[in-house]
Every structure is written in structure tokens, then in C-alpha cells.
Write an enzyme that holds these catalytic residues in place. Structure first.
Site, PDB file in Angstrom:
ATOM      1  N   ASN A   1       1.589   6.731   3.422  1.00 15.60           N
ATOM      2  CA  ASN A   1       2.276   5.679   4.168  1.00 15.60           C
ATOM      3  C   ASN A   1       3.791   5.792   4.151  1.00 15.60           C
ATOM      4  O   ASN A   1       4.489   4.877   4.592  1.00 15.60           O
ATOM      5  CB  ASN A   1       1.831   4.309   3.653  1.00 15.60           C
ATOM      6  CG  ASN A   1       0.370   4.068   3.932  1.00 15.60           C
ATOM      7  OD1 ASN A   1      -0.183   4.622   4.881  1.00 15.60           O
ATOM      8  ND2 ASN A   1      -0.266   3.263   3.105  1.00 15.60           N
TER       9      ASN A   1
ATOM     10  N   ASP B   1       0.873  -1.177   0.000  1.00 17.97           N
ATOM     11  CA  ASP B   1       0.000   0.000   0.000  1.00 17.97           C
ATOM     12  C   ASP B   1       0.904   1.219   0.000  1.00 17.97           C
ATOM     13  O   ASP B   1       0.957   1.978   0.967  1.00 17.97           O
ATOM     14  CB  ASP B   1      -0.933   0.001   1.210  1.00 17.97           C
ATOM     15  CG  ASP B   1      -1.978   1.116   1.150  1.00 17.97           C
ATOM     16  OD1 ASP B   1      -1.997   1.864   0.149  1.00 17.97           O
ATOM     17  OD2 ASP B   1      -2.762   1.242   2.112  1.00 17.97           O
TER      18      ASP B   1
ATOM     19  N   ASP C   1       1.758   1.257   7.807  1.00 17.04           N
ATOM     20  CA  ASP C   1       0.610   0.576   7.182  1.00 17.04           C
ATOM     21  C   ASP C   1       1.046  -0.512   6.205  1.00 17.04           C
ATOM     22  O   ASP C   1       0.786  -0.436   4.999  1.00 17.04           O
ATOM     23  CB  ASP C   1      -0.308   1.582   6.478  1.00 17.04           C
ATOM     24  CG  ASP C   1      -1.081   2.455   7.454  1.00 17.04           C
ATOM     25  OD1 ASP C   1      -0.978   2.195   8.661  1.00 17.04           O
ATOM     26  OD2 ASP C   1      -1.773   3.376   7.016  1.00 17.04           O
TER      27      ASP C   1
END
Length: 274
Positions: free
Chosen positions: A205, A200, A219
Site C-alpha cells: 500500500n 493497513d 488502500d
């Protein structure tokens, strides 16, 4: 033409109710909401008890299989043990109301904090450099997690079976049919280089230090082995929708690679529908 995806997560701009289990976990301390998503996931900053230092508390309501905090805790622990710059897991668990994960805070700010939204070139270069560091650090042969194409195509089929239609996809794909997308997904390009992907790699992030350099990744709930373009295509796309058009090429520059348009197109489609 610039065409950003609709946001599915964001920094909250108003009050956010603290779930009772989170309040209990943090002793009723004042918590600062830092992230919310459309599935009900929440992240709070907690200053901790005296001497503990800051930490982050993630919360996912029960019945949200898309957000698996136990899997994220496992992946964070593995990645950290193998040299990745990721948060330390302090604790995680479940109640009948949902799941929680507490990690130690890193010094750094998300690439979508206002200071870095105002400096998109800096953010893009740091995101690319951070991905290169992650991909070069984590050992593919020792990774027990995968983020391969077959499993993501299965997810696409599950979504279609549940009633999802082209109208639910990014605007750039809504003129396609389910069958045409299915054919495209099964015509994957050969892997360029298998790495342990973030899973992701969107701009929020990546954390940057005060000088605008890569500081850490957060994350990592989908971390696993895949072609590096599965991360790169989405990271550069995310710069478009978070910072505006014209800076995506700097993600590739920061990584040290020339854009591969075929792989970028494939992995963006796979990201959106799968």
C-alpha cells in the site's frame, strides 16, 4: 526466527475474470488485473477513455463487510483534502452484486512490484518515510475516524464468537489460548503518539517513484486515529513477509524512530487477531 504470515492478497499471476458490473463501468475496455485477495476483492488498472488518463477500479463482491469501499472513498477524500498524498476518488457505488471504487492513477509502483522486491532496503526506507509524512500531515483533532484498540478488540471477540480459534492465527500465536490473548489485548501499552494512522500500512500500500522514494499511499479503508505504532509495527512486519528478513529495521530508520519492542509486539498481535 523468520516466520512470515500466510499471504492473504497478492499480485495475480494468471487470468482474472472481470465482474460484469466492472466491465459495464469501464465500457468493455481491456483491464489489467493488479491485485486480488482471499475475500474476493479485485483491483484492475484501466487506461480510461481517450483523454481521461489511467485509473484503478476496485471491486468487492456483495456480502463482504470486511472490505467497505464506501468507507474507503470517504477516508480518501478526507485525507486528500487535508494534504495526504493519496488517490483522487473519481466515483464509487454499489450494485446488487457488489461495490466499486474508481480512483485516478498515481505515477509510481507498489513497493511489492518486482523492481522493489529486488531492492528491499530502498523499499523499507521509503515505507518508513511515507508513514512519517502521513502521520505528520494529517490533523488528529480534525479526524472524524478512529482505529482505536477498543474497536479492534471488539472485532477479535466477534471473530472468536464466530468460531475462530488459535489455529486460524499466525503461526507465532497458535500456542496461545483465546483467554491468554484476551488478557494481553487488555494490557495495551500507553499511547506513544496519537496520529491519523493509515490502518493497513503493509508494503503493497506504499507507492514508490522511479528513484525509490515515497510517492503515495493507497488502500486507506481503515484510516483513523490510533497510536503510531499500530502502523509502524505492521509496516515493518510486512517488509519481512514481502521482501524477506533483515530489513525491517530500515522502516523505523526511514521513519526516524528507534524500535519499541513492547509496542511492536502488542500491535502485531492485535493486527493478527483483531
Amino acid at each position: 526466527m523468520y516466520d512470515a504470515p500466510e499471504p492473504v492478497a497478492e499480485i495475480p499471476t494468471g487470468p482474472v475474470a472481470v465482474p460484469d458490473p466492472v466491465r459495464d463501468l469501464t465500457g468493455g475496455r481491456h483491464l489489467v488485473p493488479v491485485w486480488v485477495n482471499e475475500l474476493g476483492g479485485l483491483t484492475f488498472r484501466d487506461e480510461g477513455a481517450p483523454g481521461d488518463g489511467d485509473r484503478y477500479v476496485k471491486w468487492v463482491p456483495a456480502g463482504t463487510p470486511e472490505l467497505d469501499l464506501a468507507a474507503e472513498a470517504t477516508r480518501l477524500t478526507w485525507a486528500r483534502a487535508h494534504g495526504a498524498t493519496v488517490p483522487e476518488v473519481l466515483s464509487h457505488g454499489s450494485t446488487e452484486d457488489g461495490d466499486w471504487l474508481i480512483t485516478r492513477a498515481f505515477a509510481g509502483a507498489s513497493a511489492v512490484e518486482p523492481q522493489w522486491i529486488a531492492e528491499p532496503a530502498t523499499a523499507a526506507l521509503a515505507i518508513g518515510a511515507g508513514l512519517r509524512r502521513l502521520h505528520d500531515t494529517l490533523p488528529v483533532a480534525e479526524c472524524p475516524f478512529e482505529w482505536g484498540i477498543d474497536g479492534r478488540i471488539e472485532r477479535f471477540e466477534e471473530r472468536v464468537a464466530s468460531g475462530e480459534s488459535p489455529g486460524d492465527w499466525h503461526r507465532g500465536y497458535r500456542d496461545l489460548t483465546v483467554d491468554s490473548v484476551r488478557r494481553r489485548l487488555h494490557e495495551a501499552p500507553d499511547p506513544d503518539r496519537l496520529v491519523v494512522c493509515h490502518g493497513d500500512a503493509c508494503a503493497p500500500n506504499t507507492l514508490l517513484d522511479p528513484a525509490g522514494r515515497f510517492a503515495a499511499h493507497v488502500d486507506l479503508g481503515s484510516l483513523g486515529v490510533a497510536d503510531r505504532w499500530a502502523d509502524l509495527a505492521v509496516a515493518a512486519w510486512s517488509i519481512d513477509w514481502n521482501h524477506g528478513p533483515g530489513f525491517d529495521h530500515l522502516v523505523y530508520e526511514g521513519y526516524g524512530i528507534a524500535p519499541d519492542q513492547d509496542r511492536i509486539a502488542y500491535y502485531r498481535l492485535l493486527w493478527d487477531v483483531g
